[in-house]
Design a protein around this motif. Structure first.
Motif, PDB file in Angstrom:
ATOM      1  N   PRO A 118       0.803  -1.235   0.000  1.00  0.00           N
ATOM      2  CA  PRO A 118       0.000   0.000   0.000  1.00  0.00           C
ATOM      3  C   PRO A 118       0.829   1.275   0.000  1.00  0.00           C
ATOM      4  O   PRO A 118       0.488   2.232  -0.707  1.00  0.00           O
ATOM      5  CB  PRO A 118      -0.837  -0.134   1.277  1.00  0.00           C
ATOM      6  CG  PRO A 118      -0.926  -1.606   1.527  1.00  0.00           C
ATOM      7  CD  PRO A 118       0.381  -2.159   1.072  1.00  0.00           C
ATOM      8  N   ARG A 119       1.912   1.317   0.774  1.00  0.00           N
ATOM      9  CA  ARG A 119       2.707   2.538   0.822  1.00  0.00           C
ATOM     10  C   ARG A 119       3.357   2.829  -0.527  1.00  0.00           C
ATOM     11  O   ARG A 119       3.410   3.977  -0.975  1.00  0.00           O
ATOM     12  CB  ARG A 119       3.781   2.431   1.907  1.00  0.00           C
ATOM     13  CG  ARG A 119       3.216   2.367   3.319  1.00  0.00           C
ATOM     14  CD  ARG A 119       4.318   2.262   4.343  1.00  0.00           C
ATOM     15  NE  ARG A 119       5.203   3.419   4.298  1.00  0.00           N
ATOM     16  CZ  ARG A 119       6.525   3.352   4.349  1.00  0.00           C
ATOM     17  NH1 ARG A 119       7.120   2.163   4.441  1.00  0.00           N
ATOM     18  NH2 ARG A 119       7.262   4.438   4.329  1.00  0.00           N
ATOM     19  N   GLN A 120       3.840   1.793  -1.189  1.00  0.00           N
ATOM     20  CA  GLN A 120       4.437   1.981  -2.512  1.00  0.00           C
ATOM     21  C   GLN A 120       3.376   2.384  -3.534  1.00  0.00           C
ATOM     22  O   GLN A 120       3.620   3.222  -4.400  1.00  0.00           O
ATOM     23  CB  GLN A 120       5.139   0.697  -2.965  1.00  0.00           C
ATOM     24  CG  GLN A 120       6.520   0.486  -2.378  1.00  0.00           C
ATOM     25  CD  GLN A 120       6.511   0.173  -0.891  1.00  0.00           C
ATOM     26  OE1 GLN A 120       5.485  -0.221  -0.345  1.00  0.00           O
ATOM     27  NE2 GLN A 120       7.650   0.314  -0.227  1.00  0.00           N
ATOM     28  N   GLN A 121       2.196   1.786  -3.416  1.00  0.00           N
ATOM     29  CA  GLN A 121       1.107   2.147  -4.322  1.00  0.00           C
ATOM     30  C   GLN A 121       0.658   3.596  -4.100  1.00  0.00           C
ATOM     31  O   GLN A 121       0.286   4.300  -5.035  1.00  0.00           O
ATOM     32  CB  GLN A 121      -0.077   1.192  -4.113  1.00  0.00           C
ATOM     33  CG  GLN A 121       0.212  -0.246  -4.499  1.00  0.00           C
ATOM     34  CD  GLN A 121       0.406  -0.419  -5.987  1.00  0.00           C
ATOM     35  OE1 GLN A 121      -0.516  -0.209  -6.777  1.00  0.00           O
ATOM     36  NE2 GLN A 121       1.605  -0.802  -6.392  1.00  0.00           N
TER      37      GLN A 121
ATOM     38  N   ILE B  62       1.819   9.474 -10.495  1.00  0.00           N
ATOM     39  CA  ILE B  62       0.912   9.484 -11.650  1.00  0.00           C
ATOM     40  C   ILE B  62      -0.013  10.691 -11.573  1.00  0.00           C
ATOM     41  O   ILE B  62      -0.338  11.320 -12.584  1.00  0.00           O
ATOM     42  CB  ILE B  62       0.116   8.170 -11.706  1.00  0.00           C
ATOM     43  CG1 ILE B  62       1.055   6.991 -11.917  1.00  0.00           C
ATOM     44  CG2 ILE B  62      -0.922   8.210 -12.818  1.00  0.00           C
ATOM     45  CD1 ILE B  62       0.365   5.638 -11.868  1.00  0.00           C
ATOM     46  N   GLY B  63      -0.438  11.030 -10.349  1.00  0.00           N
ATOM     47  CA  GLY B  63      -1.326  12.166 -10.182  1.00  0.00           C
ATOM     48  C   GLY B  63      -0.689  13.478 -10.576  1.00  0.00           C
ATOM     49  O   GLY B  63      -1.365  14.384 -11.080  1.00  0.00           O
ATOM     50  N   LEU B  64       0.633  13.628 -10.344  1.00  0.00           N
ATOM     51  CA  LEU B  64       1.314  14.855 -10.752  1.00  0.00           C
ATOM     52  C   LEU B  64       1.263  15.044 -12.263  1.00  0.00           C
ATOM     53  O   LEU B  64       1.053  16.159 -12.762  1.00  0.00           O
ATOM     54  CB  LEU B  64       2.771  14.830 -10.284  1.00  0.00           C
ATOM     55  CG  LEU B  64       3.016  14.977  -8.782  1.00  0.00           C
ATOM     56  CD1 LEU B  64       4.512  14.896  -8.494  1.00  0.00           C
ATOM     57  CD2 LEU B  64       2.461  16.292  -8.266  1.00  0.00           C
TER      58      LEU B  64
ATOM     59  N   ALA C 164      -2.748   9.348   0.476  1.00  0.00           N
ATOM     60  CA  ALA C 164      -2.894   8.857   1.845  1.00  0.00           C
ATOM     61  C   ALA C 164      -3.883   7.707   1.914  1.00  0.00           C
ATOM     62  O   ALA C 164      -3.668   6.732   2.646  1.00  0.00           O
ATOM     63  CB  ALA C 164      -3.338  10.001   2.751  1.00  0.00           C
ATOM     64  N   TRP C 165      -4.968   7.800   1.152  1.00  0.00           N
ATOM     65  CA  TRP C 165      -5.958   6.717   1.163  1.00  0.00           C
ATOM     66  C   TRP C 165      -5.393   5.428   0.574  1.00  0.00           C
ATOM     67  O   TRP C 165      -5.656   4.337   1.081  1.00  0.00           O
ATOM     68  CB  TRP C 165      -7.202   7.152   0.401  1.00  0.00           C
ATOM     69  CG  TRP C 165      -8.090   8.074   1.201  1.00  0.00           C
ATOM     70  CD1 TRP C 165      -7.852   8.542   2.458  1.00  0.00           C
ATOM     71  CD2 TRP C 165      -9.348   8.611   0.801  1.00  0.00           C
ATOM     72  NE1 TRP C 165      -8.883   9.354   2.864  1.00  0.00           N
ATOM     73  CE2 TRP C 165      -9.819   9.403   1.875  1.00  0.00           C
ATOM     74  CE3 TRP C 165     -10.123   8.515  -0.350  1.00  0.00           C
ATOM     75  CZ2 TRP C 165     -11.023  10.098   1.823  1.00  0.00           C
ATOM     76  CZ3 TRP C 165     -11.328   9.205  -0.413  1.00  0.00           C
ATOM     77  CH2 TRP C 165     -11.766   9.979   0.672  1.00  0.00           C
ATOM     78  N   VAL C 166      -4.643   5.545  -0.518  1.00  0.00           N
ATOM     79  CA  VAL C 166      -4.049   4.352  -1.122  1.00  0.00           C
ATOM     80  C   VAL C 166      -3.005   3.757  -0.179  1.00  0.00           C
ATOM     81  O   VAL C 166      -2.936   2.541   0.009  1.00  0.00           O
ATOM     82  CB  VAL C 166      -3.422   4.698  -2.485  1.00  0.00           C
ATOM     83  CG1 VAL C 166      -2.659   3.492  -3.040  1.00  0.00           C
ATOM     84  CG2 VAL C 166      -4.505   5.119  -3.478  1.00  0.00           C
TER      85      VAL C 166
ATOM     86  N   LEU D 271      -5.280   1.595  -6.230  1.00  0.00           N
ATOM     87  CA  LEU D 271      -4.552   2.523  -7.085  1.00  0.00           C
ATOM     88  C   LEU D 271      -5.392   2.956  -8.285  1.00  0.00           C
ATOM     89  O   LEU D 271      -5.424   4.136  -8.637  1.00  0.00           O
ATOM     90  CB  LEU D 271      -3.250   1.864  -7.555  1.00  0.00           C
ATOM     91  CG  LEU D 271      -2.397   2.677  -8.532  1.00  0.00           C
ATOM     92  CD1 LEU D 271      -1.937   3.976  -7.894  1.00  0.00           C
ATOM     93  CD2 LEU D 271      -1.197   1.853  -9.002  1.00  0.00           C
ATOM     94  N   GLY D 272      -6.071   2.009  -8.929  1.00  0.00           N
ATOM     95  CA  GLY D 272      -6.883   2.347 -10.096  1.00  0.00           C
ATOM     96  C   GLY D 272      -8.021   3.288  -9.758  1.00  0.00           C
ATOM     97  O   GLY D 272      -8.310   4.225 -10.506  1.00  0.00           O
TER      98      GLY D 272
END
Length: 363
Positions: free
Chosen positions: A259-262, A269-271, A317-319, A326-327
């Motif tokens: 989870p932390r890596q995701q 990806i969001g950036l 933070a949620w992921v 992630l998707g």
């Protein structure tokens, strides 16, 4: 075409000026923060400029995205205030037609953002962390600059040296104030050096004296010594630890489904997706009423930028916490913003067309 050329030229000019202003502000903030950390003994003074460069490099994708976003809003907003948009609308060019020159101007910057996010940002994060770790592994004495009082990391000791040799572990005319509970001792010596035994490091002082005071009773004792050894409570070599996700390469994050890596992957990806969506949002948010004074559309646009990037951080933070996948975080958030941006452009364009028709009927 004249329209594309004029829009792209003005966008490029505005982007350059905006980026200079934002980079100046950001670098000033980083410089003040790094100088404060150096004054508190958290970073080496000689590494301040280097660390500031690494931090600025890691934040450069956000700076570029914000500069692009502000440039589009300012450029198209000026066209609204100067009634140039009315001319383009009368010529049959709608607001959606501005998307093509905006994307043609911004695509090289988007490529740079992608390279920074994938390669430069993790490299700068891990290099900056290595510099800080190397400084933390050094002894409290070796972190002291000659002629400057320096506290230890736990605040129990205060060091002062008059000079030091070329070797980091040696010093001359050493002063150490040590506070432990109800005891306070002042130790002075002509010379000091560091010695290691296993994972412990000792400060060895030569030819000095120690004044010990009991704070509860006020009793003072003095002792002279030829050689005195003091535990510094540091490890000579820190064991290698697993790097946090922000310091890992992108391909390492892809191979590790934790989870932390995701969460870090969702942020990177969001950036990139966020920078693209912000261009579409800027086209829709730049519309303004020429008769309204001020530049309120820029204020609302910057507010939208802040909200969007806070949502990206929230999804990270949620992921990382395992609340969403992630998707869902990537396509749910950025797909929704993409749809809202297209809807905003469509609404602004149809409102402008309706206004133009009313103006023609009135004329």
């Amino acid at each position: 075409m004249l329209f594309d050329t004029s829009v792209r030229r003005e966008l490029a000019r505005t982007f350059g000026a905006t980026m200079v202003v934002i980079v100046t502000i950001v670098m000033t903030m980083f410089l003040v923060r790094m100088l404060g950390q150096a004054a508190r003994g958290q970073v080496a003074p000689q590494d301040v400029m280097l660390l500031m460069g690494y931090v600025a490099l890691s934040e450069l994708p956000t700076v570029l995205a914000l500069s692009l976003f502000a440039a589009v809003v300012v450029t198209i907003g000026r066209m609204y205030r100067d009634s140039e948009m009315a001319i383009w609308f009368a010529a049959g060019i709608g607001l959606s037609r501005f998307v093509r020159p905006v994307l043609r101007t911004a695509w090289p910057v988007l490529v740079v953002i992608a390279l920074l996010v994938v390669f430069a940002r993790p490299w700068s994060q891990r290099t900056s962390a290595d510099l800080r770790e190397q400084f933390e592994q050094r002894s409290d004495l070796s972190r002291v600059a000659p002629g400057v009082f320096q506290s230890s990391r736990d605040g129990s000791r205060v060091f002062f040296i008059e000079s030091h040799s070329e070797r980091d572990a040696d010093a001359r005319n050493v002063f150490v104030l040590n506070s432990r509970g109800d005891r306070e001792s002042v130790t002075t010596a002509l010379a000091g050096r560091l010695e290691s035994e296993g994972e412990r490091r000792y400060l060895v002082l030569d030819h000095g004296q120690q004044n010990d005071t009991r704070l509860d009773s006020g009793v003072m004792t003095m002792a002279r010594f030829e050689r005195y050894r003091m535990l510094v409570s540091e490890r000579a070599a820190q064991r290698a630890q697993e790097r946090p996700p922000r310091e890992q390469w992108t391909h390492e994050l892809l191979r590790d489904p934790q989870p932390r890596q995701q969460g870090e992957l969702a942020w990177r990806i969001g950036l990139l997706f966020g920078a693209g969506n912000l261009l579409l949002l800027a086209v829709g948010l730049s519309a303004s009423d020429p008769r309204r004074p001020g530049n309120w559309n820029l204020v609302f646009a910057l507010l939208g930028f802040v909200v969007y990037y806070n949502l990206i951080s929230l999804m990270q933070a949620w992921v990382a916490g395992g609340r969403v996948g992630l998707g869902v975080a990537v396509f749910g958030l950025h797909g929704t913003v993409f749809a809202l941006a297209l809807a905003l452009i469509w609404w602004r364009e149809n409102a402008a067309v309706a206004t133009l028709r009313l103006w023609r009927r009135g004329g």
